[in-house]
Design a protein around this motif. Structure first.
Motif, PDB file in Angstrom:
ATOM      1  N   ALA A  42       0.836  -1.212   0.000  1.00  0.00           N
ATOM      2  CA  ALA A  42       0.000   0.000   0.000  1.00  0.00           C
ATOM      3  C   ALA A  42       0.866   1.255   0.000  1.00  0.00           C
ATOM      4  N   VAL A  43       1.934   1.249   0.781  1.00  0.00           N
ATOM      5  CA  VAL A  43       2.831   2.408   0.822  1.00  0.00           C
ATOM      6  C   VAL A  43       3.500   2.608  -0.522  1.00  0.00           C
ATOM      7  N   VAL A  44       3.985   1.550  -1.136  1.00  0.00           N
ATOM      8  CA  VAL A  44       4.630   1.653  -2.452  1.00  0.00           C
ATOM      9  C   VAL A  44       3.630   2.159  -3.493  1.00  0.00           C
ATOM     10  N   ALA A  45       2.419   1.674  -3.447  1.00  0.00           N
ATOM     11  CA  ALA A  45       1.390   2.113  -4.398  1.00  0.00           C
ATOM     12  C   ALA A  45       1.063   3.584  -4.199  1.00  0.00           C
ATOM     13  N   MET A  46       1.007   4.034  -2.957  1.00  0.00           N
ATOM     14  CA  MET A  46       0.701   5.447  -2.679  1.00  0.00           C
ATOM     15  C   MET A  46       1.841   6.351  -3.135  1.00  0.00           C
ATOM     16  N   LEU A  47       3.076   5.879  -3.023  1.00  0.00           N
ATOM     17  CA  LEU A  47       4.211   6.684  -3.470  1.00  0.00           C
ATOM     18  C   LEU A  47       4.337   6.694  -4.986  1.00  0.00           C
ATOM     19  N   ALA A  48       3.932   5.640  -5.639  1.00  0.00           N
ATOM     20  CA  ALA A  48       4.059   5.545  -7.088  1.00  0.00           C
ATOM     21  C   ALA A  48       2.949   6.291  -7.822  1.00  0.00           C
ATOM     22  N   THR A  49       1.824   6.521  -7.197  1.00  0.00           N
ATOM     23  CA  THR A  49       0.686   7.167  -7.860  1.00  0.00           C
ATOM     24  C   THR A  49       1.012   8.577  -8.337  1.00  0.00           C
ATOM     25  N   PRO A  50       1.615   9.473  -7.522  1.00  0.00           N
ATOM     26  CA  PRO A  50       1.932  10.812  -8.050  1.00  0.00           C
ATOM     27  C   PRO A  50       2.920  10.769  -9.210  1.00  0.00           C
ATOM     28  N   ALA A  51       3.899   9.875  -9.154  1.00  0.00           N
ATOM     29  CA  ALA A  51       4.864   9.772 -10.244  1.00  0.00           C
ATOM     30  C   ALA A  51       4.177   9.293 -11.517  1.00  0.00           C
ATOM     31  N   TYR A  52       3.275   8.353 -11.421  1.00  0.00           N
ATOM     32  CA  TYR A  52       2.543   7.867 -12.584  1.00  0.00           C
ATOM     33  C   TYR A  52       1.649   8.968 -13.164  1.00  0.00           C
ATOM     34  N   ALA A  53       1.078   9.789 -12.294  1.00  0.00           N
ATOM     35  CA  ALA A  53       0.200  10.862 -12.761  1.00  0.00           C
ATOM     36  C   ALA A  53       0.989  11.906 -13.538  1.00  0.00           C
ATOM     37  N   GLN A  54       2.233  12.130 -13.165  1.00  0.00           N
ATOM     38  CA  GLN A  54       3.042  13.100 -13.902  1.00  0.00           C
ATOM     39  C   GLN A  54       3.411  12.581 -15.279  1.00  0.00           C
ATOM     40  N   ILE A  55       3.615  11.307 -15.391  1.00  0.00           N
ATOM     41  CA  ILE A  55       4.013  10.726 -16.678  1.00  0.00           C
ATOM     42  C   ILE A  55       2.818  10.604 -17.614  1.00  0.00           C
ATOM     43  N   SER A  56       1.667  10.252 -17.095  1.00  0.00           N
ATOM     44  CA  SER A  56       0.535   9.935 -17.952  1.00  0.00           C
ATOM     45  C   SER A  56      -0.214  11.167 -18.460  1.00  0.00           C
ATOM     46  N   THR A  57      -0.012  12.349 -17.900  1.00  0.00           N
ATOM     47  CA  THR A  57      -0.753  13.523 -18.361  1.00  0.00           C
ATOM     48  C   THR A  57      -0.133  14.054 -19.640  1.00  0.00           C
ATOM     49  N   PRO A  58      -0.947  14.510 -20.567  1.00  0.00           N
ATOM     50  CA  PRO A  58      -0.407  15.078 -21.806  1.00  0.00           C
ATOM     51  C   PRO A  58       0.204  16.458 -21.527  1.00  0.00           C
ATOM     52  N   HIS A  59       1.201  16.802 -22.302  1.00  0.00           N
ATOM     53  CA  HIS A  59       1.861  18.088 -22.143  1.00  0.00           C
ATOM     54  C   HIS A  59       1.078  19.142 -22.910  1.00  0.00           C
ATOM     55  N   ILE A  60       0.500  20.074 -22.186  1.00  0.00           N
ATOM     56  CA  ILE A  60      -0.346  21.101 -22.790  1.00  0.00           C
ATOM     57  C   ILE A  60       0.247  22.462 -22.461  1.00  0.00           C
ATOM     58  N   ASN A  61       0.403  23.322 -23.463  1.00  0.00           N
ATOM     59  CA  ASN A  61       0.861  24.679 -23.264  1.00  0.00           C
ATOM     60  C   ASN A  61      -0.357  25.582 -23.235  1.00  0.00           C
ATOM     61  N   LEU A  62      -0.721  26.051 -22.074  1.00  0.00           N
ATOM     62  CA  LEU A  62      -1.927  26.866 -21.935  1.00  0.00           C
ATOM     63  C   LEU A  62      -1.686  28.322 -22.317  1.00  0.00           C
ATOM     64  N   LEU A  63      -0.446  28.773 -22.342  1.00  0.00           N
ATOM     65  CA  LEU A  63      -0.173  30.171 -22.674  1.00  0.00           C
ATOM     66  C   LEU A  63      -0.380  30.464 -24.159  1.00  0.00           C
ATOM     67  N   ALA A  64      -0.193  29.501 -25.020  1.00  0.00           N
ATOM     68  CA  ALA A  64      -0.345  29.733 -26.453  1.00  0.00           C
ATOM     69  C   ALA A  64      -1.809  29.886 -26.843  1.00  0.00           C
ATOM     70  N   ASP A  65      -2.726  29.439 -26.000  1.00  0.00           N
ATOM     71  CA  ASP A  65      -4.145  29.496 -26.349  1.00  0.00           C
ATOM     72  C   ASP A  65      -4.795  30.836 -26.015  1.00  0.00           C
ATOM     73  N   GLY A  66      -4.062  31.764 -25.432  1.00  0.00           N
ATOM     74  CA  GLY A  66      -4.629  33.047 -25.023  1.00  0.00           C
ATOM     75  C   GLY A  66      -4.966  33.914 -26.219  1.00  0.00           C
ATOM     76  N   PRO A  67      -5.894  34.826 -26.044  1.00  0.00           N
ATOM     77  CA  PRO A  67      -6.269  35.700 -27.160  1.00  0.00           C
ATOM     78  C   PRO A  67      -5.162  36.714 -27.448  1.00  0.00           C
ATOM     79  N   THR A  68      -4.998  37.042 -28.724  1.00  0.00           N
ATOM     80  CA  THR A  68      -4.011  38.038 -29.119  1.00  0.00           C
ATOM     81  C   THR A  68      -4.656  39.417 -29.081  1.00  0.00           C
ATOM     82  N   LYS A  69      -3.836  40.447 -29.014  1.00  0.00           N
ATOM     83  CA  LYS A  69      -4.348  41.813 -28.943  1.00  0.00           C
ATOM     84  C   LYS A  69      -4.614  42.341 -30.351  1.00  0.00           C
ATOM     85  N   THR A  70      -5.650  43.141 -30.446  1.00  0.00           N
ATOM     86  CA  THR A  70      -5.990  43.767 -31.716  1.00  0.00           C
ATOM     87  C   THR A  70      -5.054  44.955 -31.938  1.00  0.00           C
ATOM     88  N   PRO A  71      -4.975  45.459 -33.165  1.00  0.00           N
ATOM     89  CA  PRO A  71      -4.123  46.637 -33.419  1.00  0.00           C
ATOM     90  C   PRO A  71      -4.540  47.852 -32.586  1.00  0.00           C
TER      91      PRO A  71
END
Length: 92
Positions: free
Chosen positions: A8-37
């Motif tokens: 149980a201890v090993v499983a609890m320690l491995a869960t955060p590491a697995y969550a970091q690996i399995s999430t897709p890499h998303i860049n949220l800053l590129a999705d922001g709106p651009t400014k008008t002229p």
């Protein structure tokens, strides 16, 4: 029982590491709106006004005495150094 708690201890320690690996890499800053002229022009005008207002502020000469507000009497002015005279056989 010890083996189950160890697993149980090993499983609890491995869960955060697995969550970091399995999430897709998303860049949220590129999705922001651009400014008008128009917004870019307003920003430029705002920056220019800010820089002009900074030039209008006079340079205040601050005291170099950090304890000036603590003292009850004003600091004494530095006394001018007295010129030294040579003492010797040449002067009389």
């Amino acid at each position: 029982m010890r083996i189950l708690s160890a697993i149980a201890v090993v499983a609890m320690l491995a869960t955060p590491a697995y969550a970091q690996i399995s999430t897709p890499h998303i860049n949220l800053l590129a999705d922001g709106p651009t400014k008008t002229p128009d917004e870019l022009e307003q920003d430029a005008i705002r920056d220019k006004a800010y820089k002009e207002s900074l030039r209008k502020i006079p340079n205040a000469k601050t005291s170099s005495d950090p304890w000036g507000t603590v003292r009850s009497e004003p600091p004494k002015a530095a006394t001018p150094a007295k010129p030294k005279t040579k003492t010797g056989s040449a002067q009389q």
